[in-house]
Scaffold this active site. Structure first.
Site, PDB file in Angstrom:
ATOM      1  N   LYS A 177      -4.872 -50.297 -25.441  1.00 58.67           N
ATOM      2  CA  LYS A 177      -4.122 -49.043 -25.581  1.00 58.67           C
ATOM      3  C   LYS A 177      -4.767 -47.974 -24.690  1.00 58.67           C
ATOM      4  O   LYS A 177      -5.749 -47.349 -25.050  1.00 58.67           O
ATOM      5  CB  LYS A 177      -4.092 -48.540 -27.028  1.00 58.67           C
ATOM      6  CG  LYS A 177      -3.049 -47.404 -27.136  1.00 58.67           C
ATOM      7  CD  LYS A 177      -3.334 -46.384 -28.210  1.00 58.67           C
ATOM      8  CE  LYS A 177      -4.403 -45.395 -27.914  1.00 58.67           C
ATOM      9  NZ  LYS A 177      -4.088 -44.391 -26.880  1.00 58.67           N
ATOM     10  N   GLY A 229     -14.358 -43.458 -26.526  1.00 61.18           N
ATOM     11  CA  GLY A 229     -13.763 -42.138 -26.641  1.00 61.18           C
ATOM     12  C   GLY A 229     -14.731 -41.183 -27.310  1.00 61.18           C
ATOM     13  O   GLY A 229     -15.949 -41.380 -27.269  1.00 61.18           O
ATOM     14  N   SER A 230     -14.172 -40.180 -27.956  1.00 58.88           N
ATOM     15  CA  SER A 230     -15.023 -39.133 -28.532  1.00 58.88           C
ATOM     16  C   SER A 230     -15.728 -39.624 -29.801  1.00 58.88           C
ATOM     17  O   SER A 230     -15.240 -40.518 -30.495  1.00 58.88           O
ATOM     18  CB  SER A 230     -14.157 -37.921 -28.875  1.00 58.88           C
ATOM     19  OG  SER A 230     -13.185 -38.286 -29.824  1.00 58.88           O
ATOM     20  N   THR A 231     -16.845 -38.992 -30.097  1.00 64.00           N
ATOM     21  CA  THR A 231     -17.592 -39.314 -31.312  1.00 64.00           C
ATOM     22  C   THR A 231     -16.731 -39.017 -32.537  1.00 64.00           C
ATOM     23  O   THR A 231     -16.745 -39.765 -33.523  1.00 64.00           O
ATOM     24  CB  THR A 231     -18.913 -38.529 -31.326  1.00 64.00           C
ATOM     25  OG1 THR A 231     -19.717 -39.046 -30.256  1.00 64.00           O
ATOM     26  CG2 THR A 231     -19.670 -38.693 -32.631  1.00 64.00           C
ATOM     27  N   ALA A 233     -13.419 -39.233 -32.908  1.00 67.39           N
ATOM     28  CA  ALA A 233     -12.483 -40.342 -33.165  1.00 67.39           C
ATOM     29  C   ALA A 233     -13.248 -41.602 -33.564  1.00 67.39           C
ATOM     30  O   ALA A 233     -12.787 -42.377 -34.408  1.00 67.39           O
ATOM     31  CB  ALA A 233     -11.622 -40.599 -31.932  1.00 67.39           C
ATOM     32  N   GLY A 234     -14.443 -41.793 -32.971  1.00 66.34           N
ATOM     33  CA  GLY A 234     -15.263 -42.966 -33.287  1.00 66.34           C
ATOM     34  C   GLY A 234     -15.630 -43.022 -34.762  1.00 66.34           C
ATOM     35  O   GLY A 234     -15.668 -44.100 -35.361  1.00 66.34           O
ATOM     36  N   GLU A 251     -18.128 -46.863 -28.133  1.00 68.30           N
ATOM     37  CA  GLU A 251     -18.798 -46.215 -26.995  1.00 68.30           C
ATOM     38  C   GLU A 251     -18.376 -44.762 -27.008  1.00 68.30           C
ATOM     39  O   GLU A 251     -17.229 -44.449 -26.691  1.00 68.30           O
ATOM     40  CB  GLU A 251     -18.366 -46.874 -25.678  1.00 68.30           C
ATOM     41  CG  GLU A 251     -18.781 -48.315 -25.534  1.00 68.30           C
ATOM     42  CD  GLU A 251     -20.279 -48.489 -25.369  1.00 68.30           C
ATOM     43  OE1 GLU A 251     -20.966 -47.511 -25.013  1.00 68.30           O
ATOM     44  OE2 GLU A 251     -20.768 -49.596 -25.616  1.00 68.30           O
ATOM     45  N   CYS A 285     -19.402 -39.757 -19.712  1.00 66.89           N
ATOM     46  CA  CYS A 285     -20.108 -39.785 -21.004  1.00 66.89           C
ATOM     47  C   CYS A 285     -21.616 -39.779 -20.826  1.00 66.89           C
ATOM     48  O   CYS A 285     -22.343 -39.191 -21.619  1.00 66.89           O
ATOM     49  CB  CYS A 285     -19.684 -41.007 -21.799  1.00 66.89           C
ATOM     50  SG  CYS A 285     -19.883 -42.541 -20.869  1.00 66.89           S
TER      51      CYS A 285
HETATM   52  P1  NAD Z   1     -10.505 -39.262 -27.587  1.00 69.32           P
HETATM   53  O1  NAD Z   1     -11.421 -39.788 -28.628  1.00 69.32           O
HETATM   54  O2  NAD Z   1      -9.717 -38.067 -27.887  1.00 69.32           O
HETATM   55  O3  NAD Z   1      -9.456 -40.388 -27.172  1.00 69.32           O
HETATM   56  C1  NAD Z   1      -9.872 -41.649 -26.662  1.00 69.32           C
HETATM   57  C2  NAD Z   1      -8.786 -42.674 -26.925  1.00 69.32           C
HETATM   58  O4  NAD Z   1      -8.694 -42.888 -28.333  1.00 69.32           O
HETATM   59  C3  NAD Z   1      -7.393 -42.256 -26.491  1.00 69.32           C
HETATM   60  O5  NAD Z   1      -6.704 -43.408 -26.052  1.00 69.32           O
HETATM   61  C4  NAD Z   1      -6.766 -41.707 -27.785  1.00 69.32           C
HETATM   62  O6  NAD Z   1      -5.365 -41.793 -27.788  1.00 69.32           O
HETATM   63  C5  NAD Z   1      -7.391 -42.628 -28.809  1.00 69.32           C
HETATM   64  N1  NAD Z   1      -7.592 -42.054 -30.149  1.00 69.32           N
HETATM   65  C6  NAD Z   1      -7.968 -40.799 -30.473  1.00 69.32           C
HETATM   66  N2  NAD Z   1      -8.105 -40.682 -31.818  1.00 69.32           N
HETATM   67  C7  NAD Z   1      -7.849 -41.903 -32.339  1.00 69.32           C
HETATM   68  C8  NAD Z   1      -7.838 -42.437 -33.667  1.00 69.32           C
HETATM   69  N3  NAD Z   1      -8.136 -41.680 -34.715  1.00 69.32           N
HETATM   70  N4  NAD Z   1      -7.531 -43.743 -33.827  1.00 69.32           N
HETATM   71  C9  NAD Z   1      -7.251 -44.529 -32.765  1.00 69.32           C
HETATM   72  N5  NAD Z   1      -7.217 -44.079 -31.486  1.00 69.32           N
HETATM   73  C10 NAD Z   1      -7.525 -42.788 -31.269  1.00 69.32           C
HETATM   74  O7  NAD Z   1     -11.413 -39.070 -26.278  1.00 69.32           O
HETATM   75  P2  NAD Z   1     -10.964 -38.538 -24.842  1.00 69.32           P
HETATM   76  O8  NAD Z   1     -10.931 -37.057 -24.888  1.00 69.32           O
HETATM   77  O9  NAD Z   1      -9.775 -39.283 -24.354  1.00 69.32           O
HETATM   78  O10 NAD Z   1     -12.205 -39.039 -23.948  1.00 69.32           O
HETATM   79  C11 NAD Z   1     -13.369 -38.342 -23.772  1.00 69.32           C
HETATM   80  C12 NAD Z   1     -14.460 -38.851 -24.691  1.00 69.32           C
HETATM   81  O11 NAD Z   1     -14.730 -40.235 -24.414  1.00 69.32           O
HETATM   82  C13 NAD Z   1     -15.783 -38.156 -24.453  1.00 69.32           C
HETATM   83  O12 NAD Z   1     -16.380 -37.830 -25.684  1.00 69.32           O
HETATM   84  C14 NAD Z   1     -16.611 -39.184 -23.719  1.00 69.32           C
HETATM   85  O13 NAD Z   1     -18.002 -39.008 -23.852  1.00 69.32           O
HETATM   86  C15 NAD Z   1     -16.142 -40.444 -24.310  1.00 69.32           C
HETATM   87  N6  NAD Z   1     -16.442 -41.587 -23.434  1.00 69.32           N
HETATM   88  C16 NAD Z   1     -17.475 -42.429 -23.784  1.00 69.32           C
HETATM   89  C17 NAD Z   1     -17.836 -43.479 -22.943  1.00 69.32           C
HETATM   90  C18 NAD Z   1     -18.966 -44.416 -23.315  1.00 69.32           C
HETATM   91  O14 NAD Z   1     -19.042 -45.493 -22.738  1.00 69.32           O
HETATM   92  N7  NAD Z   1     -19.837 -44.065 -24.229  1.00 69.32           N
HETATM   93  C19 NAD Z   1     -17.140 -43.688 -21.747  1.00 69.32           C
HETATM   94  C20 NAD Z   1     -16.104 -42.817 -21.417  1.00 69.32           C
HETATM   95  C21 NAD Z   1     -15.769 -41.767 -22.269  1.00 69.32           C
END
Ligand code: NAD
Length: 485
Positions: A177, A229-231, A233-234, A251, A285
């Protein structure tokens, strides 16, 4: 205008179940440059059902590792033919400077595929082990099942490949996704996969928003979630997977420290932080965004970074000369400008840059490369992930306090030390609680070595043998009992 009207569901191009469209807006022109379908829950159900059936049938999962490797070697060849197109799409959809899309985003993706193929070739899939009983057991690695992989917009193609390659090599079926801000390159990846011809059901690519992502995560027929993605959402995703006892790798964000020692070469530091801090317009990140400088040479460090930031070429991401492009969205631009204004309000000194639009750029979601001085580690700009071209220079008194400040963060993704004394650099590396670390090195990632975070930066590792393992279940098979003669 990039347009597509079908979704890639289980290896077939299908009409989406609803008419929902994702409009992709250029961060530079602020005009619509792409229209693709958004997945809805019905599409997710169809993809998960196809993935489940393909996994359970064994048509991919029970092929030998050698056969899977052979198929993915064909993917490597097909992928190489579309790299220019992929780079241009990444620049179009998320504003990464074209040189970075060509030299970083797409090569990172193709090198991940090649590295994971090498890892799979070297991996011991079926080990014979003499147990404590003296009997010979088989220790067998099998695919974990149906994988849901969710990726962000900042490194769209790389993060898809980081999950796709090991999952397929492990024998899993996978639903990817992509982020709604940057779905275009994912459609080209689907076209490449279609050409390679994996068995029906094994791969689906379904872009959509957070609701679609969460529905996929919680789906009872998904065995493992791989999230980047973001902490914030993680934490939600980790909670759902914990409740369902699903395998999960996370991640997440970072706020990494670059520790500058008194013997650092400042030219090398400034050149290194141009990449380690400002790459991808700061939307990385693992960016080294807290620069820890000894009080004895604090001003020289600030001056070196100000000179670096002032010389960065900011502007149209399609220009070969551009080093800093726009941020991905107006929301992200506002968020970063809010952090900069907040830093000023909390008493940090703007050494260069600031919260306004760069004077030469009337439109587009641009932020000026910004260096903050007189920052304390308690300020919001030192604690929160900003995800833009903003560095905070924090003074320290001695080595011990530098390590303490580096570790005083909820995050633990990456870090660096800048010194002429390499042994001292390695000793500091051992004391900083992060998943990767570099000595005079702006790039802390290698495709055959594990990557991931300590603390709130994540769970588990991607890349390397550890990355492949996270898509495998391990089974011990006992031999029949020895029959007493
Ligand atoms: P985000 O968490 O808003 O979204 C990331 C993805 O998750 C998107 O596809 C979004 O649609 C999906 N998503 C969001 N909430 C969700 C949920 N509750 N359930 C399922 N899916 C969900 O993050 P973003 O703003 O798109 O990306 C930036 C973030 O990603 C930053 O915090 C960055 O540090 C992190 N990131 C981490 C790494 C790593 O390897 N550690 C690499 C790249 C980016």
């Amino acid at each position: 205008m990039f347009t597509r009207d079908k979704l890639y569901v289980g290896g077939e191009w299908r009409k989406p179940s609803t008419g929902q469209i994702l409009k992709v807006i250029s961060p530079h022109t602020e005009e619509v440059v792409g229209k693709v379908p958004s997945a809805a829950t019905e599409d997710i159900d169809a993809a998960v059902a196809a993935a489940r059936a393909s996994f359970d049938s064994g048509m991919w999962s029970r092929r030998s590792p050698e056969e899977r490797i052979e198929t993915l070697r064909r993917l490597e060849i097909a992928y190489a033919k579309r790299v220019d197109e992929l780079a241009e799409l990444i620049t179009l959809e998320m504003g990464s400077p074209i040189s970075i899309s060509r030299m970083v985003h797409v090569p990172m993706s193709s090198m991940t595929l090649s590295a994971m193929l090498d890892v799979a070739e070297e991996y011991v899939w079926d080990e014979r082990r003499t147990g404590f009983s003296g009997q010979e057991f088989r220790i067998r690695s099998e695919g974990v099942g149906v994988v849901a992989a969710i990726s962000p917009w900042n490194t769209p193609q790389f993060v898809l490949m980081v999950k796709l390659a090991p999952a397929l090599l492990a024998g899993c079926s996978i639903i990817l996704k992509p982020s709604p801000e940057s779905p275009l390159d994912a459609f080209v990846l689907a076209e490449i996969l279609d050409e390679v011809g994996l068995p029906r059901g094994v791969v689906s690519i379904l872009p959509g928003g957070r609701d679609v992502g969460q529905y996929l995560v919680a789906h009872p027929d998904v065995d493992k979630v791989a999230f980047t993605g973001s902490t914030e959402a993680g934490r939600i995703i980790g909670g759902i997977c914990g409740q369902q006892l699903k395998r999960v790798s996370l991640e997440l964000g970072g706020k990494s420290a670059a520790i500058v020692l008194e013997d650092a070469d400042l030219d090398n530091l400034a050149m290194g932080l141009k990449f380690a801090g400002m790459l991808n317009s700061g939307q990385v990140c693992a960016a080294q965004t807290r620069v820890l400088a000894p009080r004895s040479m604090y001003n020289q460090v600030v001056e070196a970074l100000v000179a670096m930031a002032s010389n960065l070429q900011v502007g149209d991401p399609s220009s070969e000369l551009t080093e800093i492009g726009p941020l991905v969205s107006s929301r992200q631009r506002d968020r970063v400008q809010g952090f900069i204004a907040g830093g000023v309000a909390e008493g940090a000194l703007l050494a260069v840059g600031g919260p306004g639009q760069p004077a030469s750029l009337a439109s587009g979601w641009y932020v000026e490369p910004t260096i903050f001085a007189n920052v304390s580690n308690e300020m919001t700009i030192a604690r929160e992930e900003i995800f833009g071209p903003v560095l905070a220079v924090i003074p320290y008194d001695d080595e011990e306090s530098a390590i303490r400040i580096a570790n005083d963060s909820q995050y633990g993704l990456s870090g660096t030390v800048w010194t002429s004394d390499i042994e001292r650099g390695y000793k500091i590396a051992e004391q900083v609680r992060t998943g990767t670390f570099g000595v005079n090195q702006f790039n802390t990632l290698d495709f055959k070595c594990p990557f991931g975070g300590f603390k709130s930066s994540g769970l588990g590792r991607e890349l390397g043998r550890e990355g492949l393992s996270s898509y495998l279940e391990i089974k011990s098979i006992a031999p029949p009992p020895a029959i007493a003669g």
